[in-house]
Design a protein around this motif. Structure first.
Motif, PDB file in Angstrom:
ATOM      1  N   CYS A 237      -3.073 -40.326  20.675  1.00  0.00           N
ATOM      2  CA  CYS A 237      -3.783 -39.195  20.066  1.00  0.00           C
ATOM      3  C   CYS A 237      -2.733 -38.240  19.500  1.00  0.00           C
ATOM      4  N   PRO A 238      -2.830 -37.850  18.201  1.00  0.00           N
ATOM      5  CA  PRO A 238      -1.794 -36.962  17.645  1.00  0.00           C
ATOM      6  C   PRO A 238      -1.786 -35.591  18.303  1.00  0.00           C
ATOM      7  N   TYR A 239      -2.931 -35.213  18.894  1.00  0.00           N
ATOM      8  CA  TYR A 239      -3.015 -33.879  19.520  1.00  0.00           C
ATOM      9  C   TYR A 239      -2.588 -33.908  20.989  1.00  0.00           C
ATOM     10  N   SER A 240      -2.218 -35.094  21.500  1.00  0.00           N
ATOM     11  CA  SER A 240      -1.821 -35.210  22.903  1.00  0.00           C
ATOM     12  C   SER A 240      -0.661 -34.253  23.201  1.00  0.00           C
ATOM     13  N   ALA A 241      -0.754 -33.571  24.353  1.00  0.00           N
ATOM     14  CA  ALA A 241       0.307 -32.626  24.731  1.00  0.00           C
ATOM     15  C   ALA A 241       1.640 -33.359  24.867  1.00  0.00           C
ATOM     16  N   LYS A 242       1.593 -34.612  25.307  1.00  0.00           N
ATOM     17  CA  LYS A 242       2.857 -35.363  25.425  1.00  0.00           C
ATOM     18  C   LYS A 242       3.463 -35.585  24.033  1.00  0.00           C
ATOM     19  N   VAL A 243       2.609 -35.932  23.083  1.00  0.00           N
ATOM     20  CA  VAL A 243       3.108 -36.164  21.715  1.00  0.00           C
ATOM     21  C   VAL A 243       3.711 -34.872  21.143  1.00  0.00           C
ATOM     22  N   ILE A 244       2.992 -33.753  21.333  1.00  0.00           N
ATOM     23  CA  ILE A 244       3.440 -32.498  20.715  1.00  0.00           C
ATOM     24  C   ILE A 244       4.640 -31.892  21.451  1.00  0.00           C
ATOM     25  N   TYR A 245       4.579 -31.878  22.781  1.00  0.00           N
ATOM     26  CA  TYR A 245       5.606 -31.106  23.514  1.00  0.00           C
ATOM     27  C   TYR A 245       6.753 -31.946  24.083  1.00  0.00           C
ATOM     28  N   ILE A 246       6.586 -33.269  24.159  1.00  0.00           N
ATOM     29  CA  ILE A 246       7.702 -34.081  24.666  1.00  0.00           C
ATOM     30  C   ILE A 246       8.286 -34.909  23.512  1.00  0.00           C
ATOM     31  N   ASP A 247       7.444 -35.712  22.859  1.00  0.00           N
ATOM     32  CA  ASP A 247       7.960 -36.604  21.808  1.00  0.00           C
ATOM     33  C   ASP A 247       8.549 -35.804  20.635  1.00  0.00           C
ATOM     34  N   ARG A 248       7.812 -34.777  20.199  1.00  0.00           N
ATOM     35  CA  ARG A 248       8.325 -33.981  19.062  1.00  0.00           C
ATOM     36  C   ARG A 248       9.545 -33.164  19.468  1.00  0.00           C
ATOM     37  N   TRP A 249       9.524 -32.656  20.704  1.00  0.00           N
ATOM     38  CA  TRP A 249      10.674 -31.875  21.194  1.00  0.00           C
ATOM     39  C   TRP A 249      11.936 -32.750  21.193  1.00  0.00           C
ATOM     40  N   LYS A 250      11.779 -33.998  21.646  1.00  0.00           N
ATOM     41  CA  LYS A 250      12.938 -34.920  21.636  1.00  0.00           C
ATOM     42  C   LYS A 250      13.384 -35.180  20.205  1.00  0.00           C
ATOM     43  N   ARG A 251      12.386 -35.393  19.337  1.00  0.00           N
ATOM     44  CA  ARG A 251      12.720 -35.654  17.930  1.00  0.00           C
ATOM     45  C   ARG A 251      13.420 -34.459  17.286  1.00  0.00           C
ATOM     46  N   ASP A 252      13.091 -33.251  17.780  1.00  0.00           N
ATOM     47  CA  ASP A 252      13.751 -32.044  17.264  1.00  0.00           C
ATOM     48  C   ASP A 252      15.137 -31.845  17.879  1.00  0.00           C
ATOM     49  N   GLY A 253      15.612 -32.816  18.669  1.00  0.00           N
ATOM     50  CA  GLY A 253      16.958 -32.731  19.240  1.00  0.00           C
ATOM     51  C   GLY A 253      16.993 -32.092  20.625  1.00  0.00           C
ATOM     52  N   ASN A 257      15.922 -23.960  23.835  1.00  0.00           N
ATOM     53  CA  ASN A 257      15.104 -22.771  23.667  1.00  0.00           C
ATOM     54  C   ASN A 257      14.627 -22.724  22.223  1.00  0.00           C
ATOM     55  N   CYS A 258      13.398 -23.093  22.006  1.00  0.00           N
ATOM     56  CA  CYS A 258      12.933 -23.141  20.613  1.00  0.00           C
ATOM     57  C   CYS A 258      11.399 -23.078  20.601  1.00  0.00           C
ATOM     58  N   GLU A 271      13.222 -31.993  29.777  1.00  0.00           N
ATOM     59  CA  GLU A 271      12.036 -32.861  29.755  1.00  0.00           C
ATOM     60  C   GLU A 271      11.196 -32.602  31.007  1.00  0.00           C
ATOM     61  N   GLU A 272      11.885 -32.406  32.133  1.00  0.00           N
ATOM     62  CA  GLU A 272      11.192 -32.185  33.402  1.00  0.00           C
ATOM     63  C   GLU A 272      10.369 -30.875  33.362  1.00  0.00           C
ATOM     64  N   VAL A 273      10.988 -29.827  32.828  1.00  0.00           N
ATOM     65  CA  VAL A 273      10.294 -28.533  32.742  1.00  0.00           C
ATOM     66  C   VAL A 273       9.050 -28.676  31.860  1.00  0.00           C
ATOM     67  N   LEU A 274       9.186 -29.363  30.734  1.00  0.00           N
ATOM     68  CA  LEU A 274       8.046 -29.509  29.826  1.00  0.00           C
ATOM     69  C   LEU A 274       6.946 -30.376  30.445  1.00  0.00           C
ATOM     70  N   TYR A 275       7.347 -31.451  31.129  1.00  0.00           N
ATOM     71  CA  TYR A 275       6.346 -32.298  31.803  1.00  0.00           C
ATOM     72  C   TYR A 275       5.575 -31.476  32.820  1.00  0.00           C
ATOM     73  N   SER A 276       6.309 -30.670  33.580  1.00  0.00           N
ATOM     74  CA  SER A 276       5.634 -29.896  34.615  1.00  0.00           C
ATOM     75  C   SER A 276       4.670 -28.879  33.979  1.00  0.00           C
ATOM     76  N   ALA A 277       5.087 -28.273  32.852  1.00  0.00           N
ATOM     77  CA  ALA A 277       4.196 -27.306  32.176  1.00  0.00           C
ATOM     78  C   ALA A 277       2.924 -27.976  31.666  1.00  0.00           C
ATOM     79  N   ILE A 278       3.044 -29.186  31.117  1.00  0.00           N
ATOM     80  CA  ILE A 278       1.808 -29.791  30.574  1.00  0.00           C
ATOM     81  C   ILE A 278       0.975 -30.471  31.671  1.00  0.00           C
ATOM     82  N   LYS A 279       1.613 -30.715  32.807  1.00  0.00           N
ATOM     83  CA  LYS A 279       0.850 -31.296  33.916  1.00  0.00           C
ATOM     84  C   LYS A 279      -0.115 -30.249  34.486  1.00  0.00           C
ATOM     85  N   GLU A 280       0.416 -29.014  34.628  1.00  0.00           N
ATOM     86  CA  GLU A 280      -0.373 -27.978  35.310  1.00  0.00           C
ATOM     87  C   GLU A 280      -0.977 -26.948  34.353  1.00  0.00           C
TER      88      GLU A 280
END
Ligand SMILES: NC(=O)c1ccc[n+]([C@@H]2O[C@H](COP(=O)([O-])OP(=O)(O)OC[C@H]3O[C@@H](n4cnc5c(N)ncnc54)[C@H](O)[C@@H]3O)[C@@H](O)[C@H]2O)c1
Length: 419
Positions: A237-253, A257-258, A271-280
């Motif tokens: 799903c393009p709107y998936s939080a993993k796609v937006i906040y993990i995959d795109r964040w990695k692609r952005d280098g 802090n951005c 990655e851990e901080v972002l996973y925890s934020a989208i988990k909860e």
């Protein structure tokens, strides 16, 4: 040497700290942060240290912060619904004010603020940052120089982009119209401000259509769960939080802090901080199962008093952000394509001219360089008393009135509203 202005900031979040605070720290020759107010104690402590502010001048409660005047200037970068309350307290203390847009979500408050500011003779700059960008300056100059003859009409497309729509207007701060502003005000008061500036006229009437078309539960893909990390569509799903906040964040280098990633956590991004934020947290919710009710697409038709007409379309259904503005005149056309980074002048029966925006300025950070250039103007105005500002309170009130009228028209199924 230029005078150093003391600054206090209320609302030390994405704009207050990450945009203005960091800019003030880069320019110690112009600004010094002397006080902060932020309701989140951890966030307050973080920026007290980072901005090296006296702990006795850092406040969690606004009533303590506004007990006395603590600087020459106050930045009000709290959320939309609190701006006027904070501005009225600041005016009472005689502060000049940098006020985040929108000014307010309540039309009556516009005039209350205007009256108070006039009575105390304070200066208020509303953060319509786009007017300060090089690209908008060029458009205004081209129009004023007569390069396309008499301006007849403007098509203005605000490409919010699919991920930004999901981030701010489905999962984020601006998703519920009763708690914040209608989206046409929250997202497009900049655009409406630009349109009246380009048209060089006040608005006579508007009509508008729009709705929340997509981000609601009946449009969820089959089997979608309430949180993305549990969902069978998490990777597709393009709107998936993993796609937006993990995959795109990695692609952005994987920046530490951005924006928009830093909205999810005050910690250094990993990655851990972002996973925890989208988990909860709220940014991990399925976009089809949130409590959002603001529109995801809206069009506004505007007639200005001088006869110029404009169509503004704000939509979240686009791949890339960036405005596309097309001017039609009696002697030619002008097109700004922010995504491509070009301005084109198309005079009839003459050579076309195309400018690349990144060749016109080296500073494109923060709203195409507008954030920084606006701060430079602000410093000049407050230290020299030159009337250099383009976005005064009175001018901004006009664009807000167009937004309120557009929302009224939308709710009344496109009824023509006269201003
Ligand atoms: N000029 C622009 O282009 C632009 C762009 C984005 C956002 N904005 C506007 O800037 C404002 C802030 O947006 P943001 O993205 O920084 O949001 P944010 O949530 O990151 O920051 C707001 C901060 O204010 C704090 N706060 C809330 N109530 C408070 C109170 N009573 N006292 C002290 N602190 C309080 C919050 O805890 C938060 O840290 C909004 O009005 C938004 O519409 C303007």
């Amino acid at each position: 040497m230029s005078k150093v202005l003391n600054v206090s900031i209320i609302g030390v979040g994405s704009r207050g700290a990450e945009t203005y605070g960091r800019y003030f720290m880069e320019r110690p020759d112009m600004f010094k942060i002397t006080a902060l107010c932020e309701i989140k104690p951890d966030r307050l402590a973080k920026y007290q240290k980072e901005f090296n502010v006296d702990p006795n001048q850092c406040f969690v409660y606004e009533k303590d912060f506004f007990k006395e005047k603590r600087a020459d200037l106050v930045v009000i970068s709290t959320l939309d619904q609190d701006h006027v309350r904070h501005a009225l307290m600041a005016i009472e203390l005689g502060y000049d004010i940098l006020l985040e847009k929108p000014i307010t979500c309540d039309e009556a408050e516009l005039f209350e603020l205007q009256k108070a500011a006039e009575a105390k003779q304070v200066k208020i700059l509303v953060c319509h940052v786009l007017r300060y960008t090089v690209m908008m300056e060029i458009l205004k100059e081209l129009l004023e120089s007569g390069s396309i003859g008499k301006l007849i009409s403007i098509d203005h497309l605000e490409n919010v982009a699919w991920w930004h729509q999901a981030h701010s207007f489905v999962r984020g701060n601006w998703r519920i119209k009763e708690e914040t502003a209608p989206m046409i005000l929250a997202k497009c008061c900049h655009d409406l401000d630009l349109l009246q500036w380009f048209a060089d006229s006040n608005c006579e009437s508007v009509s508008s259509y729009g709705d929340l078309y997509h981000f609601k539960k009946e449009n969820a893909p089959e089997g979608a769960t309430k949180r993305c990390l549990d969902c069978p569509h998490v990777d597709t799903c393009p709107y998936s939080a993993k796609v937006i906040y993990i995959d795109r964040w990695k692609r952005d280098g994987s920046p530490e802090n951005c924006w928009p990633y830093n909205v999810l956590s005050d910690e250094k991004l990993t990655e851990e901080v972002l996973y925890s934020a989208i988990k909860e947290g709220p940014y991990g919710r399925c976009v089809f199962h949130c409590d959002n009710n603001v529109v995801d697409s809206q069009s506004v038709n505007i007639l200005f008093k001088n006869g110029v007409t404009a169509n503004l379309k704000m939509t979240g259904f686009n791949k890339y952000c960036g405005r596309y503005i097309h001017f039609f005149g009696t002697l030619g056309e002008i097109i700004l394509d922010e995504h491509k980074g070009t301005i084109s002048l198309l005079p009839y029966e003459k050579e076309d001219q195309v400018w690349k925006i990144n060749e016109l300025t080296s500073e494109l950070r923060g709203h195409g360089g507008g954030d920084i250039r606006m701060m430079n103007y602000l410093h000049e105005m407050l230290t020299t008393n030159n009337e250099v500002l383009r976005t005064t309170l009175n001018g901004s009130i006009q664009s807000h009135l167009i937004a309120f009228a557009s929302e009224k028209s939308r709710l009344e199924k496109g009824k023509l509203i006269k201003l």
